[in-house]
Design a protein around this motif. Structure first.
Motif, PDB file in Angstrom:
ATOM      1  N   VAL A  67      32.008  22.337  26.554  1.00 49.20           N
ATOM      2  CA  VAL A  67      30.987  23.300  26.927  1.00 49.20           C
ATOM      3  C   VAL A  67      30.356  23.822  25.638  1.00 49.20           C
ATOM      4  O   VAL A  67      31.051  24.346  24.766  1.00 49.20           O
ATOM      5  CB  VAL A  67      31.582  24.471  27.741  1.00 49.20           C
ATOM      6  N   LEU A  68      29.038  23.655  25.513  1.00 45.64           N
ATOM      7  CA  LEU A  68      28.291  24.169  24.375  1.00 45.64           C
ATOM      8  C   LEU A  68      27.889  25.601  24.706  1.00 45.64           C
ATOM      9  O   LEU A  68      27.176  25.845  25.684  1.00 45.64           O
ATOM     10  CB  LEU A  68      27.044  23.324  24.110  1.00 45.64           C
ATOM     11  N   VAL A  69      28.374  26.559  23.904  1.00 43.56           N
ATOM     12  CA  VAL A  69      28.137  27.964  24.191  1.00 43.56           C
ATOM     13  C   VAL A  69      26.947  28.504  23.400  1.00 43.56           C
ATOM     14  O   VAL A  69      26.140  29.260  23.929  1.00 43.56           O
ATOM     15  CB  VAL A  69      29.404  28.803  23.903  1.00 43.56           C
ATOM     16  N   VAL A  70      26.854  28.123  22.135  1.00 43.93           N
ATOM     17  CA  VAL A  70      25.734  28.605  21.328  1.00 43.93           C
ATOM     18  C   VAL A  70      25.295  27.524  20.356  1.00 43.93           C
ATOM     19  O   VAL A  70      26.101  26.732  19.878  1.00 43.93           O
ATOM     20  CB  VAL A  70      26.091  29.920  20.592  1.00 43.93           C
ATOM     21  N   ASN A  71      23.999  27.500  20.093  1.00 38.84           N
ATOM     22  CA  ASN A  71      23.383  26.570  19.161  1.00 38.84           C
ATOM     23  C   ASN A  71      22.422  27.412  18.319  1.00 38.84           C
ATOM     24  O   ASN A  71      21.367  27.797  18.795  1.00 38.84           O
ATOM     25  CB  ASN A  71      22.632  25.483  19.935  1.00 38.84           C
TER      26      ASN A  71
ATOM     27  N   LYS B  84      32.513  32.194  18.242  1.00 39.67           N
ATOM     28  CA  LYS B  84      33.756  31.416  18.211  1.00 39.67           C
ATOM     29  C   LYS B  84      34.964  32.343  18.289  1.00 39.67           C
ATOM     30  O   LYS B  84      35.906  32.092  19.055  1.00 39.67           O
ATOM     31  CB  LYS B  84      33.834  30.562  16.947  1.00 39.67           C
ATOM     32  N   SER B  85      34.947  33.440  17.535  1.00 38.75           N
ATOM     33  CA  SER B  85      36.061  34.398  17.559  1.00 38.75           C
ATOM     34  C   SER B  85      36.257  34.996  18.944  1.00 38.75           C
ATOM     35  O   SER B  85      37.383  35.126  19.419  1.00 38.75           O
ATOM     36  CB  SER B  85      35.814  35.520  16.551  1.00 38.75           C
ATOM     37  N   ARG B  86      35.155  35.341  19.593  1.00 38.58           N
ATOM     38  CA  ARG B  86      35.272  35.932  20.931  1.00 38.58           C
ATOM     39  C   ARG B  86      35.816  34.917  21.934  1.00 38.58           C
ATOM     40  O   ARG B  86      36.664  35.250  22.769  1.00 38.58           O
ATOM     41  CB  ARG B  86      33.915  36.453  21.402  1.00 38.58           C
ATOM     42  N   LEU B  87      35.361  33.683  21.844  1.00 43.21           N
ATOM     43  CA  LEU B  87      35.866  32.649  22.755  1.00 43.21           C
ATOM     44  C   LEU B  87      37.357  32.414  22.541  1.00 43.21           C
ATOM     45  O   LEU B  87      38.104  32.240  23.507  1.00 43.21           O
ATOM     46  CB  LEU B  87      35.093  31.343  22.558  1.00 43.21           C
TER      47      LEU B  87
ATOM     48  N   PRO C 268      20.015  21.903  10.891  1.00 47.40           N
ATOM     49  CA  PRO C 268      20.353  23.218  10.340  1.00 47.40           C
ATOM     50  C   PRO C 268      21.105  24.112  11.323  1.00 47.40           C
ATOM     51  O   PRO C 268      21.106  25.328  11.180  1.00 47.40           O
ATOM     52  CB  PRO C 268      18.962  23.801  10.060  1.00 47.40           C
ATOM     53  N   TYR C 269      21.737  23.538  12.344  1.00 50.30           N
ATOM     54  CA  TYR C 269      22.338  24.348  13.404  1.00 50.30           C
ATOM     55  C   TYR C 269      23.863  24.363  13.388  1.00 50.30           C
ATOM     56  O   TYR C 269      24.506  23.368  13.066  1.00 50.30           O
ATOM     57  CB  TYR C 269      21.878  23.854  14.782  1.00 50.30           C
ATOM     58  N   PHE C 270      24.400  25.506  13.786  1.00 50.00           N
ATOM     59  CA  PHE C 270      25.824  25.673  14.029  1.00 50.00           C
ATOM     60  C   PHE C 270      25.998  25.666  15.541  1.00 50.00           C
ATOM     61  O   PHE C 270      25.346  26.434  16.251  1.00 50.00           O
ATOM     62  CB  PHE C 270      26.329  27.006  13.455  1.00 50.00           C
ATOM     63  N   LYS C 271      26.869  24.797  16.027  1.00 51.32           N
ATOM     64  CA  LYS C 271      27.106  24.683  17.468  1.00 51.32           C
ATOM     65  C   LYS C 271      28.543  25.084  17.758  1.00 51.32           C
ATOM     66  O   LYS C 271      29.466  24.573  17.134  1.00 51.32           O
ATOM     67  CB  LYS C 271      26.864  23.247  17.938  1.00 51.32           C
ATOM     68  N   VAL C 272      28.707  25.992  18.702  1.00 53.63           N
ATOM     69  CA  VAL C 272      30.043  26.413  19.104  1.00 53.63           C
ATOM     70  C   VAL C 272      30.331  25.775  20.454  1.00 53.63           C
ATOM     71  O   VAL C 272      29.597  25.980  21.424  1.00 53.63           O
ATOM     72  CB  VAL C 272      30.158  27.955  19.186  1.00 53.63           C
ATOM     73  N   GLN C 273      31.409  24.977  20.480  1.00 54.53           N
ATOM     74  CA  GLN C 273      31.815  24.286  21.697  1.00 54.53           C
ATOM     75  C   GLN C 273      33.251  24.663  22.020  1.00 54.53           C
ATOM     76  O   GLN C 273      34.022  25.038  21.136  1.00 54.53           O
ATOM     77  CB  GLN C 273      31.713  22.773  21.515  1.00 54.53           C
TER      78      GLN C 273
END
Length: 85
Positions: free
Chosen positions: A2-6, A17-20, A36-41
């Motif tokens: 699941v991709l939460v933020v991009n 990421k810390s909250r997840l 240039p993106y950070f993706k949190v999965q």
């Protein structure tokens, strides 16, 4: 997964990421950098249905942009009962 933020904001990505990790400790969380993106999965799911169930829970916290994405995931098969080893 699941991709939460991009985002291109590293601090925002780290905060998400810390909250997840705090809210869903049973699932592994990933921070992927694709310039240039950070993706949190989050998650290692064998099928889309499992990922969709977690997506619904995450949408309560982050109401936009949470999507299920294909990924090569880590999978450790459970040992069968009665098998040697």
């Amino acid at each position: 997964r699941v991709l939460v933020v991009n985002t291109n904001d590293r601090k925002k990505a780290m905060d998400v990421k810390s909250r997840l990790m705090s809210d869903f400790p049973e699932h592994k969380t990933y921070l992927v950098y694709q310039s240039p993106y950070f993706k949190v999965q989050i998650g290692n799911f064998r099928d889309r249905k499992e990922a969709t169930n977690l997506q619904k829970l995450i949408l309560r916290i982050y109401p936009t942009g949470v999507i299920v994405v294909p990924a090569t995931v880590e999978y450790k098969p459970e040992k069968e009962e009665g098998s040697a080893g």
